[in-house]
Design an enzyme around this catalytic site. Structure first.
Site, PDB file in Angstrom:
ATOM      1  N   GLU A 304       0.797  -1.575   0.450  1.00 47.39           N
ATOM      2  CA  GLU A 304      -0.226  -0.266  -0.195  1.00 47.39           C
ATOM      3  C   GLU A 304       0.477   1.247  -0.678  1.00 47.39           C
ATOM      4  O   GLU A 304       0.753   2.143   0.641  1.00 47.39           O
ATOM      5  CB  GLU A 304      -0.638   0.136   1.185  1.00 47.39           C
ATOM      6  CG  GLU A 304      -1.549  -1.148   1.233  1.00 47.39           C
ATOM      7  CD  GLU A 304      -2.623  -1.535   3.010  1.00 47.39           C
ATOM      8  OE1 GLU A 304      -2.588  -0.247   3.522  1.00 47.39           O
ATOM      9  OE2 GLU A 304      -4.060  -1.958   2.522  1.00 47.39           O
ATOM     10  N   PRO A 305       1.707   1.489  -0.635  1.00 42.28           N
ATOM     11  CA  PRO A 305       2.616   3.126  -0.937  1.00 42.28           C
ATOM     12  C   PRO A 305       0.893   4.151  -1.593  1.00 42.28           C
ATOM     13  O   PRO A 305       0.668   3.762  -2.192  1.00 42.28           O
ATOM     14  CB  PRO A 305       3.121   2.549  -1.999  1.00 42.28           C
ATOM     15  CG  PRO A 305       2.280   1.963  -3.117  1.00 42.28           C
ATOM     16  CD  PRO A 305       1.561   0.493  -2.263  1.00 42.28           C
ATOM     17  N   GLY A 306       2.081   4.735  -0.585  1.00 40.92           N
ATOM     18  CA  GLY A 306       1.589   5.873  -0.675  1.00 40.92           C
ATOM     19  C   GLY A 306       2.151   7.230  -1.259  1.00 40.92           C
ATOM     20  O   GLY A 306       2.152   7.853  -2.011  1.00 40.92           O
ATOM     21  N   CYS A 375       0.981  33.098  12.061  1.00 40.83           N
ATOM     22  CA  CYS A 375       1.073  33.502  13.237  1.00 40.83           C
ATOM     23  C   CYS A 375       1.996  32.550  14.363  1.00 40.83           C
ATOM     24  O   CYS A 375       0.829  32.253  14.764  1.00 40.83           O
ATOM     25  CB  CYS A 375      -0.379  34.578  13.758  1.00 40.83           C
ATOM     26  SG  CYS A 375      -0.986  35.651  12.675  1.00 40.83           S
ATOM     27  N   TYR A 405       0.881  14.027   1.271  1.00 44.42           N
ATOM     28  CA  TYR A 405       0.417  14.712   2.422  1.00 44.42           C
ATOM     29  C   TYR A 405       1.003  16.249   2.568  1.00 44.42           C
ATOM     30  O   TYR A 405       0.953  16.605   3.901  1.00 44.42           O
ATOM     31  CB  TYR A 405       1.533  13.735   3.844  1.00 44.42           C
ATOM     32  CG  TYR A 405       1.825  12.487   3.717  1.00 44.42           C
ATOM     33  CD1 TYR A 405      -0.141  11.861   4.172  1.00 44.42           C
ATOM     34  CD2 TYR A 405       2.352  11.715   3.407  1.00 44.42           C
ATOM     35  CE1 TYR A 405      -0.177  10.566   4.178  1.00 44.42           C
ATOM     36  CE2 TYR A 405       1.821  10.195   3.592  1.00 44.42           C
ATOM     37  CZ  TYR A 405       0.967   9.357   3.343  1.00 44.42           C
ATOM     38  OH  TYR A 405       0.566   8.265   3.677  1.00 44.42           O
TER      39      TYR A 405
HETATM   40  C1  LIG Z   1      -3.251   1.564   7.049  1.00 45.21           C
HETATM   41  C2  LIG Z   1      -1.530   2.039   5.798  1.00 45.21           C
HETATM   42  N1  LIG Z   1      -1.231   1.974   4.668  1.00 45.21           N
HETATM   43  C3  LIG Z   1      -0.511   3.197   3.745  1.00 45.21           C
HETATM   44  C4  LIG Z   1       0.095   3.310   4.345  1.00 45.21           C
HETATM   45  C5  LIG Z   1       1.046   4.254   3.146  1.00 45.21           C
HETATM   46  O1  LIG Z   1       2.270   5.110   4.143  1.00 45.21           O
HETATM   47  P1  LIG Z   1       3.403   5.549   3.321  1.00 45.21           P
HETATM   48  O2  LIG Z   1       2.655   6.851   2.807  1.00 45.21           O
HETATM   49  O3  LIG Z   1       3.849   6.179   3.891  1.00 45.21           O
HETATM   50  O4  LIG Z   1       3.625   4.597   2.244  1.00 45.21           O
HETATM   51  C6  LIG Z   1      -0.606   4.272   5.314  1.00 45.21           C
HETATM   52  C7  LIG Z   1       0.187   5.505   5.700  1.00 45.21           C
HETATM   53  O5  LIG Z   1      -0.289   6.168   6.866  1.00 45.21           O
HETATM   54  C8  LIG Z   1      -1.465   3.505   5.896  1.00 45.21           C
HETATM   55  O6  LIG Z   1      -1.739   4.016   7.512  1.00 45.21           O
END
Ligand SMILES: Cc1ncc(COP(=O)(O)O)c(C=O)c1O
Length: 448
Positions: A304-306, A375, A405
């Site tokens: 699950e990369p974000g 501020c 993010y």
């Molecule tokens: C359950 C889960 N999966 C995937 C991610 C994605 O993490 P990243 O953006 O660091 O790859 C997160 C981030 O908080 C998460 O909580």
């Protein structure tokens, strides 16, 4: 007359400052006028057309990262974590590239569905999912729900009117020593059920008794900004061990192992980032070893990369408002954004770089602190940044690696509307999200 007209040799790149490919989108260059372009568009032109601050997002870079994940992990399901950045267009690019989507609220789910994402390829997360959101998710047919508490099992069993696949979120007790706010693999924290504990047992027991809940597998997410591959290998070993214990106790063989995200990116030149080829190797090797050890059939792996998909595709543009040299102190370059569009510095102590985009930064340099306009004394965007000594108000700065993010964490603090997102590709711009205006903020006022 531009500098390049005066000094044509600059055109050859001899004095061209290096734009580190580790932190800029691949398609970033200096144009003939010494301006930085991303996706074929001069950043200074975007600042002029759309104002500042503005998030620029390179579509090609996002798509390229998706393709890289698919190439490195051909047998795994890649589930993009929408919390990093989710707009309709981003969801379209991601699904178009063959990724699934992870959402953690009805709001993110709505964006995914508006982009025509297949609900069966959506995974719902969250340690506190309100009843109404679970109901919405079930009604629209999300593929999997990651169970995070015993209460949720009760709610799901009441709501599911057809078989609903679920995963159980487990904390594998792996400490990756990151910032405390993102250490999600350790036992004592709000997410998941501790590995090997009674709570996992009870969760499995309760789920398998519900005719409409189908336990597909386990999930873990060990943290964020992890560049070392070893913890992932360890997570695989521990999670396969847990799956084997569940098989032995309940006589069910789980078929999915979701290893979460957390793959590090470089925010500044020289930062360590996750090497996807090495990650793929360690996952494969540990999977082989753990499955052989427990006589367990290989589950399907999900990642699950974000951040690693969108961070480098994003560049934030700011206009300089003032340059102030404090006697015996720092030089503060104040820009027209700050912690409302980038709260990561204040939240996590994140560190960024910045460059001037409207001209070649030749000549003498200064070391400056880039301050936001909010501020708060702590509203600092970057420390120790090398900028032209003659930097003037009105010039445009770009901060790379701001795709993840940033928009998703942005606020309208101090009554400053959130910036737009402008996509760039092949020399064209497209406004994905418009700027939040004072009228937008006033719309929510009900009192007068
Ligand atoms: C359950 C889960 N999966 C995937 C991610 C994605 O993490 P990243 O953006 O660091 O790859 C997160 C981030 O908080 C998460 O909580």
């Amino acid at each position: 007359m531009t500098l390049l007209e005066i000094f044509p040799s600059l055109r050859d790149g001899g004095m061209t400052p290096r734009l580190d490919p580790a932190i800029w989108p691949r398609d970033t260059h200096y144009d003939g006028d010494g301006r930085i372009t991303v996706g074929g568009v001069a950043l200074a032109d975007i600042a002029d057309q759309y104002g500042t601050p503005t998030y620029v997002l390179d579509e090609g870079e996002v798509r390229g990262r998706c393709q890289e994940y698919r190439k490195r992990f051909p047998d795994a399901e890649i589930i993009y974590a929408g919390k990093a950045l989710l707009t309709r267009a981003v969801a379209e690019w991601i699904t178009d590239e063959g990724l699934s989507l992870d959402v953690c609220s009805a709001g993110e789910l709505a964006v995914a569905l508006a982009a025509w994402a297949d609900p069966r390829r959506i995974v719902l997360h969250g340690n506190g999912k309100p009843f109404a959101e679970l109901e919405t998710a079930i009604n629209c047919g999300v593929g999997r729900i990651v169970v995070d508490s015993p209460t949720e099992i009760t709610l799901l069993s009441a709501l599911a009117n057809r078989p609903q696949r679920v995963l159980i979120r487990v904390t594998p007790d792996i400490d990756v020593h990151g910032h405390p706010a993102v250490r999600t693999g350790v036992t004592d924290q709000k997410f998941g059920f501790p590995i090997g504990g009674q709570a996992v047992w009870e969760a499995v027991d309760r789920i398998v008794r519900q005719p409409n809940l189908e336990l597909a597998g386990l999930h873990c997410h060990i943290g964020s900004q992890i560049h070392d591959t070893f913890p992932y290998g360890e997570a695989v070993r521990r999670m396969i061990g847990e799956m084997a214990r569940i098989r032995d106790e309940f006589d069910i063989t789980l078929t999915e192992l979701d290893l979460g995200g957390g793959h590090a990116v470089a925010y500044r030149g020289g930062d360590a980032e996750m090497n996807l080829a090495e990650l793929a190797d360690i996952i494969e090797d540990s999977l082989d070893a753990a499955c052989a050890r427990h006589g367990f059939p290989r589950p399907r792996i999900a990642l699950e990369p974000g951040r690693a998909v969108v961070a480098r595709a994003g560049v934030t543009l700011y206009r300089v408002l003032s340059v102030k040299h404090v006697e015996d102190g720092h030089t503060y370059v104040t820009v027209d954004g700050g912690m409302s569009d980038n709260p990561r510095v204040a939240l996590y102590g994140a560190r960024y770089d910045a460059v001037v985009v409207n001209r070649h930064p030749t000549g003498p340099h200064m070391t400056a602190t880039i301050a936001g306009r909010h501020c708060e004394a702590g509203d600092i965007l970057a420390h120790d940044v090398r900028l032209p000594a003659d930097l003037r108000p009105g010039e445009v700065l770009a901060m790379p690696c701001t795709g993840a993010y940033h928009h998703s964490l942005a606020s309208s603090y101090n009554g400053i509307g959130r910036p737009p997102i402008i996509a760039v590709t092949e020399g064209r711009t497209r406004e994905l999200i418009r700027r939040e205006t004072i009228d937008d903020l006033m719309c929510r006022e009900m009192g007068c």
